[in-house]
Design an enzyme around this catalytic site. Structure first.
Site, PDB file in Angstrom:
ATOM      1  N   ASP A  20      33.012  31.664  28.744  1.00  0.00           N
ATOM      2  CA  ASP A  20      32.308  30.950  30.298  1.00  0.00           C
ATOM      3  C   ASP A  20      31.013  30.963  29.914  1.00  0.00           C
ATOM      4  O   ASP A  20      30.446  31.779  29.181  1.00  0.00           O
ATOM      5  CB  ASP A  20      32.900  30.943  31.205  1.00  0.00           C
ATOM      6  CG  ASP A  20      33.433  32.328  31.843  1.00  0.00           C
ATOM      7  OD1 ASP A  20      32.512  32.854  31.526  1.00  0.00           O
ATOM      8  OD2 ASP A  20      33.955  32.238  33.003  1.00  0.00           O
ATOM      9  N   CYS A  52      36.953  27.294  31.885  1.00  0.00           N
ATOM     10  CA  CYS A  52      38.043  27.141  32.291  1.00  0.00           C
ATOM     11  C   CYS A  52      37.886  26.089  33.222  1.00  0.00           C
ATOM     12  O   CYS A  52      36.762  25.398  33.931  1.00  0.00           O
ATOM     13  CB  CYS A  52      38.571  28.349  32.823  1.00  0.00           C
ATOM     14  SG  CYS A  52      38.146  29.272  34.165  1.00  0.00           S
ATOM     15  N   CYS A 110      32.959  35.679  26.397  1.00  0.00           N
ATOM     16  CA  CYS A 110      33.665  36.073  27.685  1.00  0.00           C
ATOM     17  C   CYS A 110      34.407  34.797  27.783  1.00  0.00           C
ATOM     18  O   CYS A 110      35.119  34.924  29.373  1.00  0.00           O
ATOM     19  CB  CYS A 110      32.469  36.600  28.505  1.00  0.00           C
ATOM     20  SG  CYS A 110      32.024  38.258  27.927  1.00  0.00           S
ATOM     21  N   CYS A 165      33.168  32.794  38.350  1.00  0.00           N
ATOM     22  CA  CYS A 165      33.237  31.642  37.689  1.00  0.00           C
ATOM     23  C   CYS A 165      32.181  30.976  38.662  1.00  0.00           C
ATOM     24  O   CYS A 165      31.003  30.576  37.927  1.00  0.00           O
ATOM     25  CB  CYS A 165      34.486  30.510  38.018  1.00  0.00           C
ATOM     26  SG  CYS A 165      35.367  30.509  36.769  1.00  0.00           S
TER      27      CYS A 165
END
Lengths: 403, 123
Positions: B38, B61, B36, B104
């Site tokens: 992360d 990221c 995915c 995130c």
């Protein structure tokens, strides 16, 4: 191109307009502003003479005739016109063959036709990113209208065997379109020798202006007939209505001339830069070259850096413009479909960078880029839990991830 | 993607990057997935029911790195129950994350919960 210590390494995305190109364009915005379709005064004649000169130059680069060149707004429009226009003209044949790594303008034109009752075969490519011509041949059916295979890929730069495919198509009586946005004027393309029926051209990939492209449409030998998508004043032989922008046509013509005339020398220089870049980056362990080093355009390198996410990496080299196949750089949150198609697993696709340089890139720029990438990857690996596990001998593929 | 100045600043100088040697007073949360794009590892060190230290390692990221760095800072000094009350929206709002990057901050919340859960299992 360097400006205030910024480094533009994204030439597959677009290129800066060459000053020599701009110089030829400017008079057509100021003094020679006429409508090239005005047949009865000097303003019109000046504009039309310049447009036809550009058309002739573009045609000569691919061994076509000027009347086989239709100006469009870019390669996307050229491709839409080629694929949809051909399909509309030939409602009896309902099958198209293409590859899994085409540009979106090809894939989305095909998706549209699927919704209109066409069936499409998306031929897989090899790990190298190159499609095998016999796989294309095997996909051709009795009702196949068209084969569309790009000349060079926009993410990994791999060059496709378009001559072989062209000859197969001719033998099988199927039209052959190639999206040459990344290849036109940079490598030799001969529509006669390669049996190409339709070919898409872009201006801004060859140091010309954005907003202009062209479609080559075969008229000699097996004539290709299409239905126009844009109707109106019947410009461009009725195939693409709308007043031409002479300054853009002239710009495309000049950009093509310069790129083509300089290509053999420039390609050697670019290949040397690519070799230098790859050699320097190889100081890092656990990296993967996506595509094929040799059978590819000389100005692009697509590399995955294990355990370092692409967008995060780009953020750490922010004075250098590059692209990534990471989902985080797309709106869809899906990693690059091109990398998936060449068998790069999802986790590695997220770690890819596409570094593409060009006419104004120096060896110094390449060395700076390589050093910065090596430094950033080392830095980010130090904060990557995946890298830590790898160093501790953990096999990441055996972990059950919670997500 | 354009981020807030805070995200940019944290990425230039992330706080609490690292790992703790595993022991009974350490809780470890590992969430996300390489496929995915992360993965976060967040660790807490707990003394007498209070988080005295926290650290992270993140594959992801800028938004993911900033979210995990911020999470470790928020955790210090909190009880386990207070830690569980840290929500993704707190992190997203503090960092002014773009809507597409909300996941995130969600991942950071999940990492906190996993770390607390891991510690509770040990005690």
């Amino acid at each position: 191109m360097k400006k205030e210590n910024r480094f533009y390494m994204d030439h597959m995305s677009t290129t800066p307009c060459d000053q020599r190109v701009i110089d030829t364009m400017m008079p057509f915005l100021v003094d020679h502003f006429g409508n090239p379709h005005s047949k009865n005064h000097e303003w019109g004649w000046d504009a039309s003479t310049a447009v036809e000169k550009a058309r002739k130059g573009i045609a000569s680069i691919i061994n076509a005739s000027p009347k086989e060149i239709i100006f469009t707004s870019g390669a996307t429009e050229a491709t839409n016109l080629a694929i949809k226009g051909l399909a509309l003209f030939h409602p009896d044949k309902k099958h198209i063959v293409t590859t899994q790594i085409e540009h979106k303008c090809v894939l989305d034109s095909c998706t549209f036709l699927e919704s209109q009752g066409f069936s499409i075969t998306y031929v897989p490519v090899q790990k190298s990113g190159i499609v095998q011509a016999h796989d294309i041949e095997n996909a051709i059916q009795d009702d196949t209208l068209l084969v569309s295979v790009m000349a060079a890929n926009n993410e990994i730069g791999t060059i496709q065997p378009i001559r072989e495919i062209g000859h197969i198509c001719k033998k099988r009586g199927v039209f052959f379109h190639t999206d040459a946005a990344q290849a036109f004027a940079k490598m030799p393309i001969d529509v006669e020798d390669m049996c190409i029926d339709l070919l898409s051209i872009s201006g801004h990939k060859i140091y010309g202006p954005k907003g202009i492209g062209a479609l080559f449409l075969r008229k000699r030998g097996r004539r290709v007939r299409i239905t126009p998508l844009m109707t109106g004043g019947n410009q461009e032989q009725g195939l693409r209505s709308g007043t031409l922008a002479p300054f853009l046509c002239v710009g495309l013509g000049e950009a093509a001339r310069i790129t083509w005339e300089e290509s053999s020398k420039e390609n050697v220089r670019l290949l040397n830069l690519k070799r230098t870049l790859w050699k320097k980056i190889q100081a890092l362990p656990e990296i993967l070259l996506n595509g094929d080093f040799d059978n590819a355009l000389p100005h692009v390198l697509n590399v995955s850096f294990a355990d370092v996410e692409g967008e995060g990496l780009m953020g750490h080299i922010s004075e250098i413009a590059v692209s990534s196949g990471s989902a985080c750089t797309s709106d869809s949150l899906e990693p690059s479909y091109v990398l998936r198609a060449i068998g790069v697993d999802e986790s590695m696709a997220h770690t890819s960078l596409r570094i593409s340089f060009g006419r104004f890139t120096t060896e110094e720029d390449i060395l700076h880029t390589a050093n910065r990438i090596v430094h950033a990857v080392n830095h980010l690996r130090n904060m990557s839990p995946l890298w830590e596990m790898r160093q501790n001998g953990v096999d990441i593929s055996t972990i059950e991830w919670k997500h | 993607m354009k981020y807030s100045q805070k995200v940019e600043d944290i990425n230039k100088n992330p706080k609490n990057v690292g790992s703790f040697q595993d022991s009974n007073d350490i809780g470890t949360g590992l969430v996300g997935a390489p496929a995915c794009g992360d993965v976060m590892k967040l660790q807490i060190k707990v003394e007498k029911g209070v988080i005295v230290d926290a650290c992270f390692k993140t594959f992801g990221c800028k938004a993911a790195i900033a979210s995990s760095s911020l999470a470790t800072e928020m955790l210090k000094g909190k009880s386990l129950d207070e830690a569980l009350a840290v929500k993704n929206n707190d992190i997203a709002a503090d960092l002014a994350l773009p809507p597409i990057k909300k996941h995130c901050s969600t991942l950071a919340e999940e990492a906190i919960q996993a770390a607390v859960e891991n510690l509770k299992e040990k005690q």
